[in-house]
Write an enzyme that holds these catalytic residues in place. Structure first.
Site, PDB file in Angstrom:
ATOM      1  N   ASP A 224      55.569  -7.258   2.543  1.00 47.14           N
ATOM      2  CA  ASP A 224      56.893  -6.655   2.389  1.00 47.14           C
ATOM      3  C   ASP A 224      57.058  -5.337   3.153  1.00 47.14           C
ATOM      4  O   ASP A 224      57.914  -4.509   2.806  1.00 47.14           O
ATOM      5  CB  ASP A 224      57.226  -6.483   0.905  1.00 47.14           C
ATOM      6  CG  ASP A 224      57.671  -7.807   0.285  1.00 47.14           C
ATOM      7  OD1 ASP A 224      58.255  -8.626   1.027  1.00 47.14           O
ATOM      8  OD2 ASP A 224      57.420  -8.037  -0.904  1.00 47.14           O
TER       9      ASP A 224
ATOM     10  N   ASP B 178      61.003 -15.220   1.441  1.00 44.14           N
ATOM     11  CA  ASP B 178      61.440 -13.818   1.561  1.00 44.14           C
ATOM     12  C   ASP B 178      60.912 -13.164   2.838  1.00 44.14           C
ATOM     13  O   ASP B 178      61.513 -12.246   3.379  1.00 44.14           O
ATOM     14  CB  ASP B 178      60.960 -12.981   0.362  1.00 44.14           C
ATOM     15  CG  ASP B 178      60.984 -13.717  -0.964  1.00 44.14           C
ATOM     16  OD1 ASP B 178      60.848 -14.960  -0.955  1.00 44.14           O
ATOM     17  OD2 ASP B 178      61.108 -13.063  -2.002  1.00 44.14           O
TER      18      ASP B 178
END
Ligand code: GLY
Length: 387
Positions: free
Chosen positions: A97, A160
């Site tokens: 991330d 994601d």
């Protein structure tokens, strides 16, 4: 976009700006994730600083800086960025991330101010992200393992991650070294093959064999079940593939973004309110407003890209595509109108904008405020006004 909508979006952004004036003073020293009784919590302590959402508050401050030009927003954004340095120095906190953490903070700061320290941070993060690439399976590993009790997640990739790839595209554009973009494209190609289903819906998690690279299975992850359609995952997918197209010009990415978007639009309920999963049971009717905000911003991205292609094909006298993407603009407008009419908390005393956000279907808690919902809501409104 109609003049009526432009006026509406300008008014809504003016209200957001007015509210953020007060919220930003109250939360200047925090890195919020959610609110408790209307008050932002703070994730800047050592135990929580690595959390994947910790770039969004800094990103919101850059949004406010862009909208108002007020220096204090830049100062808050830069202080968030400095706090994230502890993450850069902690291997266990560095997961896939990095895009979510350092695009809204360091890349934004570098673009706006040319600060070499921000460039350095973003390049360190990009190098770490590229280092998570599994060559056998051609995917970027998502999360780290959390000790002996959790599952072996060395072979896990998640949809994601498509939203983290722009950090790699940025690094290639910045350094003129194609390795970062090559890594991003290999991952995007794998995601097209293994995450996107026939009907345009997407898996949340896919597991690969870490040695042979073969796909092992999919998981429902934060959605209702394996094979279901977690709405935020659909939103990450349509937005992420659109961004990969924007950076590479690879037509298949745009087609994939459009397929996922078509699936999403076909499943928007009459109310315009987005459930946590398009396949969840009727009751409980849990919602996720973040999915609506992210999808709206991604749909606007697709609209802009299709509009750009139409203009390009007009210039070169090629046949102009029938559909110039209006349907994506209209769907985004519907989502945004519903959110601002029914799911934004306009009370200046409350720190959040969006209500009824849900992190994961099977979590204990549902329908609270989540910081990235606010970030993507503002982003989408700014896109409507082409800011
Ligand atoms: N990236 C994790 C989530 O969307 O919850």
């Amino acid at each position: 976009m109609s003049e009526e909508y432009r006026i509406w979006a300008r008014d809504v952004l003016a209200r957001v700006t007015e509210k953020m004036e007060k919220v930003s003073v109250r939360s200047a020293d925090k890195i919020p994730y959610t609110t408790k009784d209307g008050v932002h919590d703070d994730w800047s302590g050592d135990d929580r600083i690595g959390w994947w959402t910790n770039g969004f508050w800094g990103g919101m401050m850059w949004q406010m800086y862009e909208l108002t030009g007020q220096e204090r927003y830049r100062e808050i954004a830069e202080s968030v960025e400095r706090k994230l340095d502890r993450v850069l120095m902690d291997a266990q906190s560095m997961d896939h991330d990095s895009g979510f953490k350092w695009l809204p903070t360091s890349v934004n700061c570098y673009r706006q101010t040319g600060n070499p320290a921000s460039r350095n941070r973003a390049l360190l993060a990009a190098n770490n992200l590229a280092g998570r690439f599994n060559h056998a399976g051609q995917f970027i590993r998502a999360w780290n393992d959390w000790g002996d009790n959790g599952p072996d997640r060395r072979g896990w990739a998640i949809i994601d991650c498509m939203m983290n790839l722009p950090l790699l595209y940025w690094a290639s554009e910045e350094t003129k070294d194609p390795r970062f973009a090559q890594t991003a494209m290999r991952h995007a190609d794998t995601a097209m093959r293994c995450f996107v289903r026939e009907d345009g819906s997407v898996n949340h998690i896919v597991e690969f064999d870490v040695d042979s690279g073969a796909m092992v299975r999919s998981y429902g992850g934060q959605g209702y079940a394996d094979g279901s359609s977690w709405t935020r995952g659909q939103a990450w997918g349509l937005y992420g593939f659109a961004q990969s197209f924007r950076h590479t010009g690879k037509q298949a990415y745009l087609e994939t973004a459009v397929r996922i978007a078509d699936y999403f639009i076909a499943h928007i309920p009459e109310s315009g309110l987005i459930p946590v999963d398009f396949c969840q049971p009727m009751e409980p009717a849990w919602e996720d407003s973040t999915a609506a905000a992210i999808a709206a911003s991604g749909l606007l991205e697709i609209w802009q890209l299709l509009k750009g292609k139409r203009e390009e094909s007009t210039k070169s006298a090629e046949s102009v595509p029938e559909d110039d993407g209006r349907k994506y603009l209209e769907a985004a407008e519907k989502l945004l109108r519903t959110l601002t009419d029914r799911r934004v908390n306009w009370d200046d005393a409350a720190d959040n904008l969006l209500e009824k956000c849900t992190a994961a279907y099977h979590d204990k808690d549902h329908e609270f405020s989540i910081i990235y919902g606010d970030y993507y809501l503002i982003e989408a409104l700014m896109k409507l006004l082409q800011l």
